[in-house]
Design a protein around this motif. Sequence first.
Motif, PDB file in Angstrom:
ATOM      1  N   GLU A 205       0.815  -1.082   0.245  1.00 25.75           N
ATOM      2  CA  GLU A 205      -0.060  -0.084  -0.120  1.00 25.75           C
ATOM      3  C   GLU A 205       0.828   1.197   0.032  1.00 25.75           C
ATOM      4  OE1 GLU A 205      -0.278  -2.450   1.862  1.00 25.75           O
ATOM      5  OE2 GLU A 205      -2.418  -3.263   1.624  1.00 25.75           O
ATOM      6  N   ARG A 206       0.321   2.423  -0.277  1.00 25.76           N
ATOM      7  CA  ARG A 206       1.031   3.431  -0.488  1.00 25.76           C
ATOM      8  C   ARG A 206       1.098   4.350   0.533  1.00 25.76           C
ATOM      9  NH1 ARG A 206       0.685   6.080  -6.723  1.00 25.76           N
ATOM     10  NH2 ARG A 206       2.628   6.637  -6.103  1.00 25.76           N
ATOM     11  N   ARG A 207       1.479   3.584   1.776  1.00 25.62           N
ATOM     12  CA  ARG A 207       1.515   4.279   3.018  1.00 25.62           C
ATOM     13  C   ARG A 207       2.793   3.779   3.713  1.00 25.62           C
ATOM     14  NH1 ARG A 207      -2.042   8.557   3.928  1.00 25.62           N
ATOM     15  NH2 ARG A 207      -4.164   8.038   2.958  1.00 25.62           N
ATOM     16  N   PRO A 208       3.532   4.450   4.468  1.00 23.16           N
ATOM     17  CA  PRO A 208       4.652   4.055   5.345  1.00 23.16           C
ATOM     18  C   PRO A 208       4.269   2.947   6.377  1.00 23.16           C
ATOM     19  CG  PRO A 208       4.771   6.403   5.276  1.00 23.16           C
ATOM     20  CD  PRO A 208       3.274   5.912   4.803  1.00 23.16           C
ATOM     21  N   LEU A 209       5.226   2.110   6.663  1.00 22.63           N
ATOM     22  CA  LEU A 209       5.038   1.067   7.472  1.00 22.63           C
ATOM     23  C   LEU A 209       4.347   1.382   9.018  1.00 22.63           C
ATOM     24  CD1 LEU A 209       5.529  -2.105   8.119  1.00 22.63           C
ATOM     25  CD2 LEU A 209       7.849  -1.637   8.855  1.00 22.63           C
ATOM     26  N   THR A 210       4.852   2.558   9.561  1.00 16.98           N
ATOM     27  CA  THR A 210       4.449   2.848  10.619  1.00 16.98           C
ATOM     28  C   THR A 210       3.059   3.213  10.773  1.00 16.98           C
ATOM     29  OG1 THR A 210       5.428   4.909  10.189  1.00 16.98           O
ATOM     30  CG2 THR A 210       6.447   3.366  11.928  1.00 16.98           C
ATOM     31  N   TYR A 211       2.593   3.778   9.444  1.00 13.12           N
ATOM     32  CA  TYR A 211       1.157   4.091   9.490  1.00 13.12           C
ATOM     33  C   TYR A 211       0.351   2.855   9.306  1.00 13.12           C
ATOM     34  CZ  TYR A 211      -2.945   6.298   7.570  1.00 13.12           C
ATOM     35  OH  TYR A 211      -4.445   6.843   7.659  1.00 13.12           O
ATOM     36  N   GLN A 212       0.755   1.823   8.833  1.00 16.30           N
ATOM     37  CA  GLN A 212       0.110   0.626   8.674  1.00 16.30           C
ATOM     38  C   GLN A 212       0.230  -0.131   9.887  1.00 16.30           C
ATOM     39  OE1 GLN A 212      -1.687  -0.086   6.122  1.00 16.30           O
ATOM     40  NE2 GLN A 212      -0.921   1.180   4.492  1.00 16.30           N
ATOM     41  N   ALA A 213       1.168  -0.258  10.902  1.00 17.31           N
ATOM     42  CA  ALA A 213       1.454  -0.811  11.727  1.00 17.31           C
ATOM     43  C   ALA A 213       0.881  -0.352  13.463  1.00 17.31           C
ATOM     44  CB  ALA A 213       2.699  -1.373  11.870  1.00 17.31           C
ATOM     45  N   ALA A 214       0.440   1.267  13.271  1.00 12.05           N
ATOM     46  CA  ALA A 214       0.425   1.983  14.400  1.00 12.05           C
ATOM     47  C   ALA A 214      -0.485   1.331  15.413  1.00 12.05           C
ATOM     48  CB  ALA A 214      -0.233   3.198  14.175  1.00 12.05           C
ATOM     49  N   SER A 215       0.097   0.971  16.810  1.00 10.54           N
ATOM     50  CA  SER A 215      -0.582   0.447  17.812  1.00 10.54           C
ATOM     51  C   SER A 215       0.090   0.792  18.995  1.00 10.54           C
ATOM     52  CB  SER A 215      -0.622  -1.137  17.616  1.00 10.54           C
ATOM     53  OG  SER A 215      -0.893  -1.766  18.647  1.00 10.54           O
ATOM     54  N   LEU A 216      -0.641   1.161  20.291  1.00 13.89           N
ATOM     55  CA  LEU A 216      -0.101   1.351  21.433  1.00 13.89           C
ATOM     56  C   LEU A 216       0.689   0.160  22.020  1.00 13.89           C
ATOM     57  CD1 LEU A 216      -2.625   3.310  23.445  1.00 13.89           C
ATOM     58  CD2 LEU A 216      -0.625   4.174  22.363  1.00 13.89           C
TER      59      LEU A 216
ATOM     60  N   SER B 177      -5.371   1.055  10.388  1.00  6.17           N
ATOM     61  CA  SER B 177      -4.399   0.442  10.168  1.00  6.17           C
ATOM     62  C   SER B 177      -4.712  -1.078   9.538  1.00  6.17           C
ATOM     63  CB  SER B 177      -3.741   0.133  11.655  1.00  6.17           C
ATOM     64  OG  SER B 177      -4.565  -0.606  12.432  1.00  6.17           O
ATOM     65  N   GLN B 178      -3.872  -1.991   9.708  1.00  6.63           N
ATOM     66  CA  GLN B 178      -4.152  -3.042   8.930  1.00  6.63           C
ATOM     67  C   GLN B 178      -5.511  -3.784   9.366  1.00  6.63           C
ATOM     68  OE1 GLN B 178      -0.565  -5.559  10.534  1.00  6.63           O
ATOM     69  NE2 GLN B 178      -2.124  -7.026  11.432  1.00  6.63           N
ATOM     70  N   PRO B 179      -6.109  -4.168   8.502  1.00  9.60           N
ATOM     71  CA  PRO B 179      -7.556  -4.801   8.838  1.00  9.60           C
ATOM     72  C   PRO B 179      -7.468  -6.065   9.597  1.00  9.60           C
ATOM     73  CG  PRO B 179      -7.136  -5.160   6.654  1.00  9.60           C
ATOM     74  CD  PRO B 179      -5.905  -4.346   7.046  1.00  9.60           C
ATOM     75  N   LYS B 180      -6.662  -6.622   9.315  1.00  9.54           N
ATOM     76  CA  LYS B 180      -6.668  -8.068  10.007  1.00  9.54           C
ATOM     77  C   LYS B 180      -5.776  -7.860  11.198  1.00  9.54           C
ATOM     78  CE  LYS B 180      -6.907 -10.998   5.873  1.00  9.54           C
ATOM     79  NZ  LYS B 180      -6.589 -12.065   4.935  1.00  9.54           N
ATOM     80  N   PRO B 181      -6.220  -9.006  12.286  1.00  8.22           N
ATOM     81  CA  PRO B 181      -5.405  -8.948  13.561  1.00  8.22           C
ATOM     82  C   PRO B 181      -4.167  -9.241  13.266  1.00  8.22           C
ATOM     83  CG  PRO B 181      -6.847 -10.877  13.251  1.00  8.22           C
ATOM     84  CD  PRO B 181      -7.180 -10.065  12.418  1.00  8.22           C
TER      85      PRO B 181
ATOM     86  N   GLY C 255      10.354 -11.153   7.975  1.00 13.68           N
ATOM     87  CA  GLY C 255       9.906  -9.831   8.193  1.00 13.68           C
ATOM     88  C   GLY C 255       9.276  -9.380   6.991  1.00 13.68           C
ATOM     89  N   LEU C 256       9.668  -9.797   5.503  1.00 18.06           N
ATOM     90  CA  LEU C 256       9.292  -9.465   4.215  1.00 18.06           C
ATOM     91  C   LEU C 256       8.224 -10.491   4.077  1.00 18.06           C
ATOM     92  CD1 LEU C 256      12.539  -9.200   2.206  1.00 18.06           C
ATOM     93  CD2 LEU C 256      10.648  -7.121   2.674  1.00 18.06           C
ATOM     94  N   THR C 257       8.157 -11.397   4.549  1.00 14.59           N
ATOM     95  CA  THR C 257       7.284 -12.548   4.193  1.00 14.59           C
ATOM     96  C   THR C 257       5.842 -12.030   5.228  1.00 14.59           C
ATOM     97  OG1 THR C 257       8.749 -14.336   4.206  1.00 14.59           O
ATOM     98  CG2 THR C 257       6.403 -15.023   4.634  1.00 14.59           C
ATOM     99  N   ALA C 258       5.959 -11.414   6.478  1.00 17.82           N
ATOM    100  CA  ALA C 258       4.762 -11.083   7.002  1.00 17.82           C
ATOM    101  C   ALA C 258       4.388  -9.810   6.528  1.00 17.82           C
ATOM    102  CB  ALA C 258       5.533 -10.819   8.476  1.00 17.82           C
ATOM    103  N   VAL C 259       5.132  -8.948   6.190  1.00 21.69           N
ATOM    104  CA  VAL C 259       4.679  -7.458   5.504  1.00 21.69           C
ATOM    105  C   VAL C 259       4.117  -7.792   4.161  1.00 21.69           C
ATOM    106  CG1 VAL C 259       5.423  -5.348   4.650  1.00 21.69           C
ATOM    107  CG2 VAL C 259       6.355  -6.101   6.761  1.00 21.69           C
TER     108      VAL C 259
ATOM    109  N   GLN D  20       2.224 -10.161   3.398  1.00 17.75           N
ATOM    110  CA  GLN D  20       1.004 -10.865   3.762  1.00 17.75           C
ATOM    111  C   GLN D  20       0.208  -9.620   4.439  1.00 17.75           C
ATOM    112  OE1 GLN D  20       1.857 -14.456   5.850  1.00 17.75           O
ATOM    113  NE2 GLN D  20       2.460 -15.450   3.610  1.00 17.75           N
ATOM    114  N   GLY D  21       0.623  -8.555   4.641  1.00 17.61           N
ATOM    115  CA  GLY D  21      -0.245  -7.486   5.200  1.00 17.61           C
ATOM    116  C   GLY D  21      -0.282  -7.540   6.776  1.00 17.61           C
ATOM    117  N   ASP D  22       0.650  -8.407   7.543  1.00 20.28           N
ATOM    118  CA  ASP D  22       0.838  -8.408   8.836  1.00 20.28           C
ATOM    119  C   ASP D  22       1.751  -7.547   9.253  1.00 20.28           C
ATOM    120  OD1 ASP D  22       0.066  -9.330  11.282  1.00 20.28           O
ATOM    121  OD2 ASP D  22       0.553 -11.681  10.862  1.00 20.28           O
ATOM    122  N   TYR D  23       1.651  -6.239   9.218  1.00 17.72           N
ATOM    123  CA  TYR D  23       2.656  -5.204   9.563  1.00 17.72           C
ATOM    124  C   TYR D  23       2.892  -5.165  11.016  1.00 17.72           C
ATOM    125  CZ  TYR D  23       0.543  -3.801   5.081  1.00 17.72           C
ATOM    126  OH  TYR D  23       0.160  -3.661   3.696  1.00 17.72           O
TER     127      TYR D  23
END
Length: 392
Positions: A137-148, A215-219, A294-298, A300-303
């Motif tokens: 996606e055309r968003r940085p990794l931290t945007y996709q993964a943001a979580s407390l 952020s990422q839609p899946k858990p 890490g590349l495999t997880a990313v 697959q959308g698991d940021y």
Amino acid sequence: MGEPADHELNGPDGSAHAAYARFEVVAKVRSYGEEVNLLPHLPLWTELLVFVGSAGVIWLAGIPLSNYTDILADRLHLGQALGGLILLAVATNLPEIAITYSAAASGHLDVAVSNILGGIAIQTVVLVALDAFGVRERRPLTYQAASLVLVIEGAIVLAVLVVVVMGTQLPKNLVVARLSPDVVLIAVVWVVGLMLTQRAGSALPWSNSGEAPDSQPKPRGHSKKSRSDDATRRGVSTTRVVLVFGAAALATLVAGALAEESGSAAADQVGLSGALFGATVLAAATSLPELSTGLTAVRQGDYKLAFGDIFGGNAFLPVLFLLAVLVSGKAVLPNAHAADIYLTGLAALLTIVYMAGLVFRPAKEHARLGIDSIAVLVLYALGVVGLVFLPQ
């Protein structure tokens, strides 16, 4: 072992007692070296070839090791429990475990320390590669993964690094039963951090349990569950899982020990300091499995999983100082050099940048990177340059 030379037998007072004591010390040192060295003295090109081959084995074995760790944790019903987190931390850091043991046993404590602290810094830089080559996606990794939860994991990394710095100021002789208080405290902080992470992953008293909107839609961890389910559908037995896991772990341990020994020997021959070699070349080699998984997880959308694995591994690495003290019988951190403290500060700085990115969530990419990844890349490059100019 051959007989000692004449100059090794002559004590300063010429006495027979002094000569015998001198011979005993020389014998112990020589026999100790023969016990821990896996390789004979080799030419430089051979040492480099062994090092590159060992790094290749670490890369290749690291992929099935990570995948089968997930399947094994699921089959043993560990999941996100404390045991599962410990199994994951140990399995993904087997190269560093082997290198720490080998370096401590052979007296290369500077290589062990710099590999651990340099490994934290360079594994944080792995997130830059994931941002550049993994995110679709055309968003940085931290945007996709943001979580407390990830911010808490980053804070745990910082807490462990603070204890590392505190440990460097303790007396060098503060060792009891082959343990020093600093390494024990590091292990305690890590375990408490795991418990906090596990609790935070269940629920936080924040809106949406601390998960950022959009952020990422899946858990988090859905890619792990998919791998385990796929293995079950293909009829992969638990016996096969255990055998592949064991074989990959053994290959990683042997390759890690060979990488440390051959790399240290090659670095000595070219005049590269143990700290600089451990913090850069050796740390990069042992970070290859994290890059691959890490590349495999990313992809697959698991940021969040990719981010959490890096922070989790970084929090675990200083726990290996406990192993170094047990093996060497010496206090490790009180003997730390300026380069070691420098690397600790660099690792903390890079972690803080990504923690800020997870909070502020930069939405724009610049050359496929978020502004936080660009800052981390620049700071790491400047940090390595600064490492070269530190007093040896």
